[in-house]
Motif scaffolding. Sequence first.
Motif, short mmCIF file in Angstrom:
data_model
loop_
_atom_site.label_atom_id
_atom_site.label_comp_id
_atom_site.label_asym_id
_atom_site.label_seq_id
_atom_site.Cartn_x
_atom_site.Cartn_y
_atom_site.Cartn_z
N LEU A 59 0.96 -1.05 -0.90
CA LEU A 59 0.09 0.14 0.04
C LEU A 59 1.19 1.33 -0.21
O LEU A 59 2.13 1.54 0.58
CB LEU A 59 -0.97 0.21 1.09
N VAL A 60 0.48 2.58 -0.87
CA VAL A 60 1.08 4.02 -0.63
C VAL A 60 0.06 4.56 -0.50
O VAL A 60 -0.70 4.59 -0.97
CB VAL A 60 1.84 3.56 -2.80
N LEU A 61 0.38 5.15 1.07
CA LEU A 61 -0.20 6.74 0.66
C LEU A 61 0.57 7.77 1.12
O LEU A 61 1.75 7.92 1.21
CB LEU A 61 -0.06 6.49 2.53
N SER A 62 -0.35 8.18 0.26
CA SER A 62 0.29 9.99 0.46
C SER A 62 -0.36 10.44 0.49
O SER A 62 -1.39 11.17 0.89
CB SER A 62 0.84 9.76 -1.29
N THR A 63 0.08 12.46 0.69
CA THR A 63 -0.75 13.07 0.51
C THR A 63 0.05 14.49 -0.14
O THR A 63 1.41 14.71 -0.49
CB THR A 63 -0.13 13.63 2.08
N THR A 64 -0.52 15.36 0.14
CA THR A 64 0.26 16.97 -0.94
C THR A 64 -0.41 18.12 -0.12
O THR A 64 -1.45 18.33 0.76
CB THR A 64 -0.84 16.55 -1.89
N ARG A 65 0.23 18.83 0.20
CA ARG A 65 0.39 20.29 0.74
C ARG A 65 0.53 21.43 -0.38
O ARG A 65 1.92 21.02 -1.59
CB ARG A 65 1.30 20.87 1.50
N GLN A 66 -0.13 22.80 -0.47
CA GLN A 66 0.81 23.83 -1.20
C GLN A 66 0.43 24.87 -0.25
O GLN A 66 0.23 24.71 0.64
CB GLN A 66 0.12 23.87 -3.00
N GLY A 67 1.45 26.44 -0.48
CA GLY A 67 1.79 27.25 -0.23
C GLY A 67 2.53 28.39 -0.60
O GLY A 67 3.19 27.77 -1.87
N SER A 68 2.68 29.45 -0.38
CA SER A 68 3.54 30.34 -0.82
C SER A 68 4.94 30.13 -0.86
O SER A 68 5.79 30.70 -1.49
CB SER A 68 3.11 31.75 -0.58
N ASP A 69 4.72 29.88 0.80
CA ASP A 69 6.54 29.36 1.26
C ASP A 69 6.81 28.28 1.20
O ASP A 69 6.47 27.09 1.62
CB ASP A 69 6.16 29.94 2.07
N ALA A 70 8.16 28.36 0.89
CA ALA A 70 8.16 26.53 0.33
C ALA A 70 8.65 25.50 1.49
O ALA A 70 8.77 24.64 2.09
CB ALA A 70 9.44 26.52 -0.62
N GLN A 71 9.12 26.64 2.45
CA GLN A 71 9.93 25.81 3.81
C GLN A 71 8.45 25.23 4.33
O GLN A 71 8.12 24.45 5.06
CB GLN A 71 10.66 26.80 4.73
N ALA A 72 7.70 26.08 5.05
CA ALA A 72 6.40 25.76 5.03
C ALA A 72 5.57 25.01 4.57
O ALA A 72 5.05 23.74 5.70
CB ALA A 72 5.10 27.12 5.31
N VAL A 73 5.57 24.84 3.51
CA VAL A 73 5.03 23.26 2.55
C VAL A 73 5.74 22.13 3.04
O VAL A 73 5.27 20.36 3.26
CB VAL A 73 4.89 23.51 1.81
#
Length: 249
Positions: free
Chosen positions: A66-80
């Motif tokens: 099983l491959v579990l994944s998640t995605t995130r996005q934002g204006s600051d690379a370090q925060a993402v």
Amino acid sequence: MGTFSTGSLGRMHRQRKQWLAAAALAALPLAAAAQGVSAGAAYVPSNVAQLSAEGSVEVQQDVLRLVLSTTRQGSDAQAVQNQLKQAVDAALKVAQAQARPDAMDVHTGNFSLYPSHDRNGKISQWQGSAEVVLSGKDMARISSTAGRITSMTVANAGFDISKELRRNSEMQAQKLAIEAFRDKAQSITRSFGFSSYTLREVSINSEGGYGAPRMMAMKAAADMESAPVPVAPGKSTVRMVVNGSVQMR
């Protein structure tokens, strides 16, 4: 001016004949060797049959991935990046508590972070994704653990066969392939009017791996949380091929 006697001339003629005879004898082995090489290169074995045979075994897939994944996005690379790390750490905390040798292995998968640009070519935001992989023979443990992880969702599920099952299946398939090769060689030999055959050369190989692992696309759903992920393994076919030639007699 010197003179030669009749005896001297006779000795010279005898010596010349001896030299010529010695040179001829020395050349005989070289000529024979050259003739042998030429004959060997031109030799084509007769009454030889080329053939191949296959043996296959169908087995139940016993490994789940099983491959579990998640995605995130934002204006600051370090925060993402930090958000992705938090999601991975939370998933690993749950999964590693349930990990057992051979039953369920846990490791991180792909981790990526890349920018998106606006119409002016400037970075408008950052997008990232991360994976955690659960794999092993204990499918109930793996699916149950995946259901407990809330920071990530199941991206896909794949099934395969374990090394032990693969090795045992190869041995069975190899035995069947050899038996099929022998039967085929005997049949061809008799069809051409010969009574027996001898094996000249043979190779035994697996054919094209073991088939593509069965994959299942999984969709994230709120009601999947804390519930086991539904899984249904299929079957794989292990094939072995024997190629060779026989001398019909």
